[in-house]
Design an enzyme around this catalytic site. Structure first.
Site, PDB file in Angstrom:
ATOM      1  CE  LYS A 168      43.963  43.513  77.994  1.00  0.00           C
ATOM      2  NZ  LYS A 168      45.334  43.284  77.567  1.00  0.00           N
ATOM      3  CG  HIS A 287      49.387  40.187  69.333  1.00  0.00           C
ATOM      4  ND1 HIS A 287      50.636  40.594  69.751  1.00  0.00           N
ATOM      5  CD2 HIS A 287      48.497  40.951  70.003  1.00  0.00           C
ATOM      6  CE1 HIS A 287      50.489  41.573  70.644  1.00  0.00           C
ATOM      7  NE2 HIS A 287      49.211  41.805  70.815  1.00  0.00           N
TER       8      HIS A 287
END
Length: 443
Positions: A168, A287
């Protein structure tokens, strides 16, 4: 006067497609639908309508019906049971003959079973709760590129959950700074770092630059720690050709693992990528971006356990499976139900865990469930207990949010997981003394 072939007009589905006396075959694909009919539509008719519209049926008799054997090809609603606590809902069980489906194609399986019937007027809502995939069908799929055991052997890591971290901020970093964050996390003790699902190839960071800098970070961290490291390089792209190009480049860089968004990318693309990964020794991280669009409503859509089974057939070595404790939804028993469907060879029917059918995967490799989303180091005792050793625990903010930086964040997670595993193996009660275990270990 002309001879009459058959009577035209609208026919009740239940005359043909509701067959409570039917004995299911070992080769049938079985489905459990949660059906909410419109007021006035009887359950048998609604259940039969689902069976018909997702197999051979149309709303009237057509003369070409005479050219085929309906009994051999039709889906059958063979059982109906009310849902406890819901007035107008029931579970309809439908059996589909094996011949209705193309071998080795999840795409075709879904097009048939959930393709058309969900827009059906006679139903207020419809949800596919579970599928039983018979070995006769699952054997036509390659399944996961490698599976749990092969992955552990490749990584040389045993007896504990693997640790990951999503880098992130997920959008906006340059490739070099991104690679730096990857290096710090891996160097600190994580096994994997991860591209966020929406990091593909945007103007601020093109995919090739990211791949190169991440490979450099992996090699540096491996050299310094003596452990095998990986970064899930997201190969998801706008076309299958572009996706394969990225996977091939990852292999040329010598990295161990790539990543794909299987629902937005589609099952066809995913299966192609899984085949490439097995042929070329790449692990494949999956994912589930977009899953909640399909699985979040309780009475409409598809349960995630169906998407999980589909992924195991299509192929992936890791798949995100909720956390039970983090920021995203998931009930414990139900989550553990589909976690077992991903990992185990044989899963018994158990309605308390949402498993409607006994599922036998025979020898298809298992998928590692990934716990990710709002979890941090104090969740570690619960996570080790819930998921056990065969899992990947991913802490994004829970690593990078450490006030001293990324590497100390990674160290914390590694120390915590090893402490929890050791405490569990010594027979200590993690639920009660977990936090104490972690505090001791961090001194």
């Amino acid at each position: 006067k002309a001879s009459v072939g058959f009577k035209a007009g609208v026919k009740d589905y239940r005359l043909t497609y509701y067959t409570p006396e039917y004995q299911t075959k070992d080769t049938d694909i079985l489905a459990a639908f949660r059906v909410t009919p419109q007021p006035g539509v009887p359950p048998e008719e609604a259940g039969a309508a689902v069976a018909a519209e997702s197999s051979t049926g149309t709303w009237t008799t057509v003369w070409t019906d005479g050219l085929t054997s309906l009994d051999r090809y039709k889906g059958r609603c063979y059982d109906i049971e009310p849902v406890a606590g819901e007035e107008s809902q029931f579970i309809a069980y439908v059996a589909y003959p094996l011949d209705l489906f193309e071998e080795g194609s999840v795409t075709n399986l879904f097009t048939s079973i959930v393709g058309n019937v969900f827009g059906f007027k006679a139903l207020r809502a419809l949800r596919l709760e579970d599928l039983r995939i018979p070995p006769a069908y699952s054997k036509t799929f390659q399944g996961p590129p490698h599976g749990i055991q092969v992955e552990r052997d490749k990584l040389n890591k045993y007896g504990r959950p693997l640790l990951g971290c999503t880098i992130k901020p997920k959008l906006g970093l340059s490739a070099k700074n991104y690679g730096r964050a990857v290096y710090e996390c891996l160097r600190g003790g994580l096994d994997f770092t991860k591209d966020d699902e929406n990091v593909n190839s945007q103007p601020f960071m093109r995919w090739r630059d990211r791949f190169v800098f991440c490979a450099e970070a992996i090699n540096k961290a491996q050299a310094e720690t003596g452990e095998i490291k990986g970064h899930y390089l997201n190969a998801t792209a706008g076309t299958c050709e572009e996706m394969m190009k990225r996977a091939i480049f990852a292999r040329e860089l010598g990295v161990p693992i790539v990543m794909h968004d299987y629902l937005t990318g589609g099952f066809t693309a995913n299966t192609s990528l899984a085949h490439y990964c097995r042929d070329n020794g790449l692990l494949l991280h999956i994912h589930r971006a977009m899953h909640a669009v399909i699985d979040r409503q309780r009475n409409h859509g598809m349960h995630f356990r169906v998407l999980a089974k589909a992924l195991r057939m299509s192929g992936g070595d890791h798949v995100h499976a909720g956390t039970v404790v983090g920021k995203l939804e998931g009930e414990r028993d139900v989550t553990l139900g589909f976690v077992d469907l991903l990992r185990d060879d044989f899963i018994e029917k158990d309605r308390s865990r949402g498993i409607y059918f006994t599922q036998d995967w025979v020898s298809m490799p298992g998928v590692l469930p990934v716990a990710s989303g709002g979890i941090h180091v104090w969740h570690m005792p619960a996570l080790t207990e819930i998921f056990g050793d065969d899992s990947v625990l991913q802490f994004g903010g829970g690593t990078l949010g450490h006030p001293w930086g990324n590497a100390p964040g990674a160290v914390t997670n590694r120390v915590a997981v090893e402490a929890c595993v050791q405490a569990r193996n010594e027979g200590r009660d993690l639920a009660r003394e977990g936090n104490e275990v972690i505090r001791e270990a961090c001194k």
